[in-house]
Write a protein that holds these residues in place. Structure first.
Motif, PDB file in Angstrom:
ATOM      1  N   PRO A  19       0.831  -1.206   0.000  1.00 17.72           N
ATOM      2  CA  PRO A  19       0.000   0.000   0.000  1.00 17.72           C
ATOM      3  C   PRO A  19       0.867   1.259   0.000  1.00 17.72           C
ATOM      4  N   VAL A  20       0.332   2.325  -0.550  1.00 20.05           N
ATOM      5  CA  VAL A  20       1.004   3.618  -0.539  1.00 20.05           C
ATOM      6  C   VAL A  20       0.732   4.260   0.823  1.00 20.05           C
ATOM      7  N   THR A  21       1.790   4.638   1.537  1.00 23.51           N
ATOM      8  CA  THR A  21       1.624   5.305   2.822  1.00 23.51           C
ATOM      9  C   THR A  21       1.400   6.792   2.570  1.00 23.51           C
ATOM     10  N   LEU A  22       0.259   7.279   3.033  1.00 27.67           N
ATOM     11  CA  LEU A  22      -0.091   8.686   2.857  1.00 27.67           C
ATOM     12  C   LEU A  22       0.075   9.443   4.161  1.00 27.67           C
ATOM     13  N   THR A  23       0.492  10.686   4.039  1.00 26.66           N
ATOM     14  CA  THR A  23       0.557  11.567   5.211  1.00 26.66           C
ATOM     15  C   THR A  23      -0.574  12.582   5.104  1.00 26.66           C
TER      16      THR A  23
ATOM     17  N   LYS B 289      -6.474   2.972  -5.446  1.00 28.57           N
ATOM     18  CA  LYS B 289      -5.306   2.203  -5.017  1.00 28.57           C
ATOM     19  C   LYS B 289      -5.371   1.933  -3.518  1.00 28.57           C
ATOM     20  N   GLU B 290      -4.621   0.925  -3.094  1.00 26.87           N
ATOM     21  CA  GLU B 290      -4.540   0.601  -1.674  1.00 26.87           C
ATOM     22  C   GLU B 290      -3.577   1.566  -0.999  1.00 26.87           C
ATOM     23  N   VAL B 291      -4.042   2.167   0.085  1.00 25.18           N
ATOM     24  CA  VAL B 291      -3.244   3.147   0.826  1.00 25.18           C
ATOM     25  C   VAL B 291      -3.279   2.826   2.310  1.00 25.18           C
ATOM     26  N   GLU B 292      -2.324   3.406   3.027  1.00 25.70           N
ATOM     27  CA  GLU B 292      -2.290   3.338   4.490  1.00 25.70           C
ATOM     28  C   GLU B 292      -2.238   4.757   5.026  1.00 25.70           C
ATOM     29  N   VAL B 293      -3.015   5.004   6.067  1.00 24.13           N
ATOM     30  CA  VAL B 293      -3.035   6.321   6.698  1.00 24.13           C
ATOM     31  C   VAL B 293      -3.100   6.130   8.209  1.00 24.13           C
TER      32      VAL B 293
ATOM     33  N   LEU C 247      -8.552   3.772  -1.602  1.00 22.01           N
ATOM     34  CA  LEU C 247      -8.866   5.197  -1.535  1.00 22.01           C
ATOM     35  C   LEU C 247      -9.856   5.602  -2.626  1.00 22.01           C
ATOM     36  N   ARG C 248     -10.891   6.304  -2.207  1.00 23.97           N
ATOM     37  CA  ARG C 248     -11.836   6.905  -3.154  1.00 23.97           C
ATOM     38  C   ARG C 248     -11.828   8.408  -2.897  1.00 23.97           C
TER      39      ARG C 248
ATOM     40  N   GLU D 168     -12.208   2.588   1.580  1.00 25.27           N
ATOM     41  CA  GLU D 168     -13.150   1.469   1.543  1.00 25.27           C
ATOM     42  C   GLU D 168     -12.431   0.162   1.816  1.00 25.27           C
ATOM     43  N   GLU D 169     -13.203  -0.835   2.303  1.00 23.12           N
ATOM     44  CA  GLU D 169     -12.655  -2.171   2.613  1.00 23.12           C
ATOM     45  C   GLU D 169     -11.462  -2.041   3.556  1.00 23.12           C
ATOM     46  N   ALA D 170     -11.582  -1.168   4.529  1.00 20.79           N
ATOM     47  CA  ALA D 170     -10.459  -0.828   5.408  1.00 20.79           C
ATOM     48  C   ALA D 170     -10.278  -1.840   6.528  1.00 20.79           C
ATOM     49  N   VAL D 171      -9.020  -2.032   6.874  1.00 19.52           N
ATOM     50  CA  VAL D 171      -8.639  -2.874   8.019  1.00 19.52           C
ATOM     51  C   VAL D 171      -7.603  -2.110   8.841  1.00 19.52           C
TER      52      VAL D 171
END
Length: 134
Positions: free
Chosen positions: A9-13, A49-53, A112-113, A127-130
């Motif tokens: 996943p892309v790590t977002l700040t 895309k799949e992201v992490e926040v 991410l949407r 969406e579909e977050a864990v």
């Protein structure tokens, strides 16, 4: 597995998420103008895309299906007028979780949407977050 499944996943700040411009649009339902986000290309390319926040949990659904994730603790967040609208996102959990507590600082991973047209939703929706292990 597709290559999407294997990509980390892309790590977002929050700094990246809050770096947006705005445009004023007329909202017929409100009979007024509102500011809507204009996402820069760097954020647009992350749509779907799949992201992490990482952020602070703000429970908003007693069923445990949706939370708000904030860049700031509750007493300094968007809801009390101390931060901008891009400092919070909707997190739609893949599995219900009613044990999340206000101001828990956690990392969430999901798809991410971007929302630039529905004034009833936050600008960012995961969406579909864990809960991620980081």
């Amino acid at each position: 597995f597709s290559s999407f499944d294997m990509a980390p996943p892309v790590t977002l700040t929050w700094k990246t998420l809050e770096d947006i411009d705005f445009e004023e649009k007329f909202v017929k339902d409100l009979d007024d103008y509102m500011l809507f986000p204009k996402f820069p290309p760097a954020i647009k390319q992350l749509a779907g895309k799949e992201v992490e926040v990482k952020g602070y949990v703000v429970p908003i659904d007693k069923r445990g299906e949706i939370i708000a994730l904030s860049a700031n603790p509750y007493d300094a967040c968007f809801f009390c007028g101390k931060a901008g609208p891009a400092s919070v996102m909707t997190v739609k959990l893949k599995t219900k979780n009613t044990s999340l507590k206000l101001d828990q600082y956690l990392t969430f991973k999901g798809k991410l949407r971007l929302n630039d047209n529905d004034f009833k939703e936050f600008y960012y929706i995961m969406e579909e977050a864990v809960v991620s292990g980081k």
